[in-house]
Design a protein around this motif. Structure first.
Motif, mmCIF file in Angstrom:
data_model
loop_
_atom_site.group_PDB
_atom_site.id
_atom_site.type_symbol
_atom_site.label_atom_id
_atom_site.label_comp_id
_atom_site.label_asym_id
_atom_site.label_seq_id
_atom_site.Cartn_x
_atom_site.Cartn_y
_atom_site.Cartn_z
ATOM 1 N N LEU A 1 0.824 -1.204 0.000
ATOM 2 C CA LEU A 1 0.000 0.000 0.000
ATOM 3 C C LEU A 1 0.861 1.258 0.000
ATOM 4 O O LEU A 1 0.551 2.241 -0.673
ATOM 5 N N GLN A 2 1.949 1.221 0.744
ATOM 6 C CA GLN A 2 2.845 2.378 0.774
ATOM 7 C C GLN A 2 3.512 2.601 -0.575
ATOM 8 O O GLN A 2 3.695 3.744 -1.005
ATOM 9 N N ALA A 3 3.835 1.514 -1.257
ATOM 10 C CA ALA A 3 4.509 1.628 -2.556
ATOM 11 C C ALA A 3 3.583 2.176 -3.635
ATOM 12 O O ALA A 3 4.046 2.802 -4.599
ATOM 13 N N PHE A 4 2.277 1.952 -3.490
ATOM 14 C CA PHE A 4 1.324 2.388 -4.505
ATOM 15 C C PHE A 4 0.308 3.361 -3.904
ATOM 16 O O PHE A 4 -0.893 3.253 -4.149
ATOM 17 N N SER A 5 0.811 4.308 -3.138
ATOM 18 C CA SER A 5 -0.069 5.247 -2.440
ATOM 19 C C SER A 5 -0.722 6.259 -3.375
ATOM 20 O O SER A 5 -1.601 7.013 -2.958
ATOM 21 N N ARG B 1 -6.765 -9.331 10.024
ATOM 22 C CA ARG B 1 -5.395 -9.243 10.540
ATOM 23 C C ARG B 1 -4.844 -7.820 10.438
ATOM 24 O O ARG B 1 -4.191 -7.321 11.358
ATOM 25 N N PHE B 2 -5.087 -7.178 9.307
ATOM 26 C CA PHE B 2 -4.566 -5.829 9.084
ATOM 27 C C PHE B 2 -5.174 -4.845 10.079
ATOM 28 O O PHE B 2 -4.467 -4.034 10.680
ATOM 29 N N THR B 3 -6.483 -4.918 10.282
ATOM 30 C CA THR B 3 -7.156 -4.005 11.198
ATOM 31 C C THR B 3 -6.690 -4.223 12.632
ATOM 32 O O THR B 3 -6.489 -3.273 13.393
ATOM 33 N N ALA B 4 -6.496 -5.481 13.018
ATOM 34 C CA ALA B 4 -6.007 -5.774 14.366
ATOM 35 C C ALA B 4 -4.593 -5.251 14.560
ATOM 36 O O ALA B 4 -4.220 -4.813 15.650
ATOM 37 N N ALA B 5 -3.803 -5.276 13.490
ATOM 38 C CA ALA B 5 -2.400 -4.859 13.599
ATOM 39 C C ALA B 5 -2.249 -3.346 13.640
ATOM 40 O O ALA B 5 -1.467 -2.806 14.420
ATOM 41 N N PHE B 6 -3.009 -2.644 12.801
ATOM 42 C CA PHE B 6 -2.766 -1.215 12.624
ATOM 43 C C PHE B 6 -3.911 -0.315 13.075
ATOM 44 O O PHE B 6 -3.790 0.910 13.026
ATOM 45 N N PRO C 1 -7.574 -2.058 5.771
ATOM 46 C CA PRO C 1 -6.704 -1.780 4.622
ATOM 47 C C PRO C 1 -7.202 -0.608 3.786
ATOM 48 O O PRO C 1 -6.403 0.209 3.313
ATOM 49 N N HIS C 2 -8.505 -0.525 3.592
ATOM 50 C CA HIS C 2 -9.025 0.563 2.772
ATOM 51 C C HIS C 2 -8.821 1.912 3.441
ATOM 52 O O HIS C 2 -8.407 2.885 2.801
ATOM 53 N N ARG C 3 -9.110 1.993 4.754
ATOM 54 C CA ARG C 3 -8.905 3.253 5.464
ATOM 55 C C ARG C 3 -7.425 3.618 5.497
ATOM 56 O O ARG C 3 -7.058 4.782 5.306
ATOM 57 N N TYR C 4 -6.571 2.636 5.709
ATOM 58 C CA TYR C 4 -5.127 2.872 5.726
ATOM 59 C C TYR C 4 -4.682 3.434 4.383
ATOM 60 O O TYR C 4 -3.925 4.415 4.313
ATOM 61 N N GLN C 5 -5.162 2.818 3.303
ATOM 62 C CA GLN C 5 -4.803 3.266 1.961
ATOM 63 C C GLN C 5 -5.349 4.666 1.684
ATOM 64 O O GLN C 5 -4.653 5.507 1.089
ATOM 65 N N LEU C 6 -6.570 4.941 2.123
ATOM 66 C CA LEU C 6 -7.166 6.248 1.910
ATOM 67 C C LEU C 6 -6.340 7.337 2.579
ATOM 68 O O LEU C 6 -6.082 8.398 1.993
ATOM 69 N N VAL C 7 -5.899 7.085 3.808
ATOM 70 C CA VAL C 7 -5.079 8.064 4.522
ATOM 71 C C VAL C 7 -3.745 8.263 3.802
ATOM 72 O O VAL C 7 -3.260 9.401 3.671
ATOM 73 N N LEU C 8 -3.148 7.191 3.307
ATOM 74 C CA LEU C 8 -1.908 7.316 2.549
ATOM 75 C C LEU C 8 -2.110 8.178 1.308
ATOM 76 O O LEU C 8 -1.275 9.041 0.990
ATOM 77 N N ARG C 9 -3.203 7.949 0.593
ATOM 78 C CA ARG C 9 -3.479 8.721 -0.615
ATOM 79 C C ARG C 9 -3.700 10.196 -0.281
ATOM 80 O O ARG C 9 -3.282 11.086 -1.020
ATOM 81 N N LEU C 10 -4.354 10.455 0.855
ATOM 82 C CA LEU C 10 -4.571 11.838 1.278
ATOM 83 C C LEU C 10 -3.252 12.517 1.639
ATOM 84 O O LEU C 10 -3.035 13.691 1.320
ATOM 85 N N LYS C 11 -2.371 11.778 2.295
ATOM 86 C CA LYS C 11 -1.052 12.332 2.622
ATOM 87 C C LYS C 11 -0.266 12.630 1.350
ATOM 88 O O LYS C 11 0.416 13.663 1.247
ATOM 89 N N THR C 12 -0.362 11.729 0.370
ATOM 90 C CA THR C 12 0.317 11.958 -0.909
ATOM 91 C C THR C 12 -0.253 13.187 -1.602
ATOM 92 O O THR C 12 0.493 14.020 -2.139
ATOM 93 N N ALA C 13 -1.586 13.326 -1.567
ATOM 94 C CA ALA C 13 -2.234 14.489 -2.181
ATOM 95 C C ALA C 13 -1.780 15.775 -1.503
ATOM 96 O O ALA C 13 -1.525 16.787 -2.175
ATOM 97 N N LYS C 14 -1.663 15.752 -0.180
ATOM 98 C CA LYS C 14 -1.223 16.956 0.532
ATOM 99 C C LYS C 14 0.194 17.345 0.133
ATOM 100 O O LYS C 14 0.487 18.535 -0.079
ATOM 101 N N GLN C 15 1.057 16.347 -0.010
ATOM 102 C CA GLN C 15 2.424 16.655 -0.420
ATOM 103 C C GLN C 15 2.457 17.227 -1.837
ATOM 104 O O GLN C 15 3.217 18.161 -2.123
ATOM 105 N N LEU C 16 1.617 16.704 -2.710
ATOM 106 C CA LEU C 16 1.543 17.238 -4.072
ATOM 107 C C LEU C 16 1.056 18.685 -4.061
ATOM 108 O O LEU C 16 1.548 19.521 -4.837
#
Length: 283
Positions: free
Chosen positions: A186-190, A213-218, A222-237
């Motif tokens: 997910l980080q590689a394809f944010s 497993r992903f939700t318990a770990a983080f 996965p979808h929310r994690y990816q959404l936040v990553l995409r938002l962070k990428t958008a902010k940097q852009l």
């Protein structure tokens, strides 16, 4: 393709939406006098009452009253009728969700598909229901926003019905290589949408097991994690000088307004505010 139909009579109205490929139909309606005759659906009927109250009439012996702010579900092939209660009418959103899709989402969130057989007060879910309905009525170009909105709606409804987040950050799950592989992917394809099926293949897990497993770990699906990553990428852009519309396109959002709604929910400001702030900086 998104298809919509509408009808209006005095203070009553009904709008229908459907997005090809999802199998999910949407009805956003307000009725005062209209009464549904007995019928059944091949899908789950997931409803949210926005204003007023209604009798879903799932029982011939007892009323099934659903009030404003409540969510309920009727399983496939269960006969029911329906009518508004009181003099003010009833406004509601009804989603008709294929059985396999509803069971998948319930499995992901660790909730029984029948958990909503009795109405549950869930005022925080009214806005996601309304947004999801509105999107289904809009143009086909916004169909790419459906994965985001559907996942967020399911989190709002189903995610609030369990306490699995209390066990978040389990060290044994975080140490699971397959979960860490999914996170790295997910980080590689944010900058784009990664489908759940694609991510599950990368992690060598079923979609539902990966989500658990992903939700318990983080602490995030996965979808929310990816959404936040995409938002962070958008902010940097945006900070790098890109316009909000270009940043939305570059990070897989349907359009600038789709980015803006989620951006403000996470960061508290609009993409435009970040872009203006950046353009005003002096060096």
């Amino acid at each position: 393709m998104t298809r919509t139909m509408s009808r209006s009579t005095h203070n009553e109205h009904a709008q229908y939406g459907y997005v090809d490929g999802t199998g999910i139909e949407v009805l956003h309606a307000r009725f005062e006098r209209h009464r549904f005759t007995a019928h059944a659906h091949d899908t789950w009927a997931i409803g949210a009452v926005l204003r007023g109250a209604k009798d879903s009439m799932t029982s011939a012996r007892h009323p099934s009253i659903v009030s404003a702010g409540e969510v309920y579900a009727i399983p496939p092939h269960i006969a029911h009728a329906g009518m508004s209660i009181g003099d003010q009418g009833c406004e509601y959103v009804m989603l008709y969700v294929p059985d396999a899709e509803w069971r998948l989402q319930c499995d992901i969130h660790g909730v029984s598909p029948h958990a909503l057989s009795q109405p549950v007060k869930m005022r925080h879910a009214m806005a996601p229901f309304s947004q999801f309905a509105a999107l289904s009525m809009q143009s086909p170009r916004l169909s790419s926003a459906w994965p985001d909105e559907w996942a967020l709606l399911c989190e709002a409804v189903l995610g609030s019905m369990n306490d699995r987040h209390a066990s978040a950050q389990s060290s044994s799950i975080v140490a699971d290589r397959r979960v860490r592989d999914a996170q790295t992917y997910l980080q590689a394809f944010s900058g784009r949408n990664v489908s759940l099926d694609e991510l599950a293949r990368e992690a060598s897990l079923s979609a539902s097991e990966l989500c658990r497993r992903f939700t318990a770990a983080f602490g995030l699906s996965p979808h929310r994690y990816q959404l936040v990553l995409r938002l962070k990428t958008a902010k940097q852009l945006l900070l790098d000088g890109m316009t909000p519309s270009a940043a939305a396109a570059a990070t897989g959002f349907a359009d600038q307004s789709h980015l803006g709604r989620h951006f403000k929910a996470v960061f508290g400001v609009t993409p435009g505010a970040v872009a203006r702030r950046n353009s005003a900086k002096t060096f």
